[in-house]
Enzyme design. Structure first.
Site, PDB file in Angstrom:
ATOM      1  N   LYS A 159       2.369   3.770   5.037  1.00 46.85           N
ATOM      2  CA  LYS A 159       1.382   4.331   4.238  1.00 46.85           C
ATOM      3  C   LYS A 159       0.885   3.360   3.582  1.00 46.85           C
ATOM      4  CE  LYS A 159       2.767   5.459   0.386  1.00 46.85           C
ATOM      5  NZ  LYS A 159       2.802   4.676  -0.992  1.00 46.85           N
ATOM      6  N   LYS A 180      -1.356  -4.292  -5.630  1.00 47.74           N
ATOM      7  CA  LYS A 180      -0.325  -4.023  -4.791  1.00 47.74           C
ATOM      8  C   LYS A 180      -0.718  -4.074  -3.348  1.00 47.74           C
ATOM      9  CE  LYS A 180       3.814  -2.702  -3.707  1.00 47.74           C
ATOM     10  NZ  LYS A 180       4.463  -1.165  -4.011  1.00 47.74           N
TER      11      LYS A 180
END
Length: 287
Positions: free
Chosen positions: A238, A170
């Site tokens: 983030k 990811k």
């Protein structure tokens, strides 16, 4: 596997839970604010007061929350999943830390629980249409057992290796998107500045080498002035922070990623952290 507990009923989690129910699974749910889950409760999903209470009755737990600290609290906290669950499966689909994924894997293994990290890509549209790309790390046997669950939510589902591998994949995805979002915004602002029909420009270049999901989907939102979150800026920041940290650990410098984070940090500082990532065009329009 009959009962699935779903933790985190946000922009994406609510759609994912609905698809699981539609696929025939019994759903129990938990989210911090019960009122946000009311529509799902009305669809027959059972509400639980804590992750621990939900975990005690579910065959598998799936989480889709905001930040690594939320993931840690959900699984390892005093009222977390691992405080009550023995056996079965847990799947964190949050984009989180690979190191934390491995920590949860080891804690779960000690209780006879198979743990997978399975972050997704595709945003709110992918969640709504059950076309998410799902990237899985953990034991392959657990991946195979949960494949029908993943197939209810996604279209491209791949196993990448031991715990943490899904999260690393990811990160690769987010790195590809980060500089690409700058490129999409710059392309459309440039076309506008040159007096072109920006909609026609988009429709033309998306069919050639410049074509991408971000251009076709988020580029259109940019042109429409639609900055509603399919994926929040604060969550993208983030993700980029985790990607930069893990890259540095591996001795990599990624200037495109670091520049993208710099621009998004500036938007967040202006109070735009709850806008969608396509709002990056505002950085260029307001210069």
């Amino acid at each position: 596997m009959k009962k699935i507990g779903f933790i985190g009923i946000g922009v994406m989690g609510s759609s994912m839970a609905k698809h699981l129910q539609d696929a025939g699974f019994e759903l129990g749910i938990y989210t911090r604010t019960k009122a946000k889950a009311q529509a799902l409760i009305e669809k027959g999903m059972k509400w639980y007061d804590t992750p621990a209470a939900l975990a005690a009755e579910a065959d598998a737990i799936i989480s889709m929350v905001g930040y690594p600290q939320d993931v840690e609290e959900v699984y390892l906290g005093e009222q977390g999943v691992l405080s009550t669950k023995v056996g079965g499966y847990i799947v964190d689909m949050t984009t989180s830390s690979p190191i934390l994924a491995r920590k949860i894997y080891e804690a779960a293994k000690a209780k006879g629980i198979a743990s997978l990290d399975a972050p997704v890509s595709g945003g709110d549209l992918g969640a709504r249409n059950a076309t998410l790309a799902i990237m899985v790390g953990g034991d392959e046997e657990a991946f195979q057992a949960l494949l029908p669950v993943f197939q209810a939510m996604g279209k491209t589902i791949n196993y990448f290796g031991p715990a943490g591998s899904g999260q690393y994949t990811k990160m690769a995805n987010q790195i590809a998107i980060a500089a690409g979002m700058m490129a999409v915004a710059e392309s459309l602002v440039y076309a506008q500045k040159m007096g072109l029909d920006t909609q026609k420009v988009l429709e033309t270049i998306e069919t050639g080498a410049a074509g991408s999901w971000s251009l076709s989907n988020l580029g259109r939102r940019m042109l429409a002035g639609d900055d509603k979150p399919g994926f929040y800026i604060k969550h993208f920041i983030k993700d980029m922070r985790i990607a930069i940290e893990t890259a540095h650990e591996a001795g990599l410098v990624l200037p495109g990623l670091e520049k993208a984070k710099e621009l998004y940090d500036q938007l967040a500082a202006k109070g735009m952290e709850n806008k969608g990532t396509q709002a990056i065009i505002q950085w260029y329009l307001n210069k």
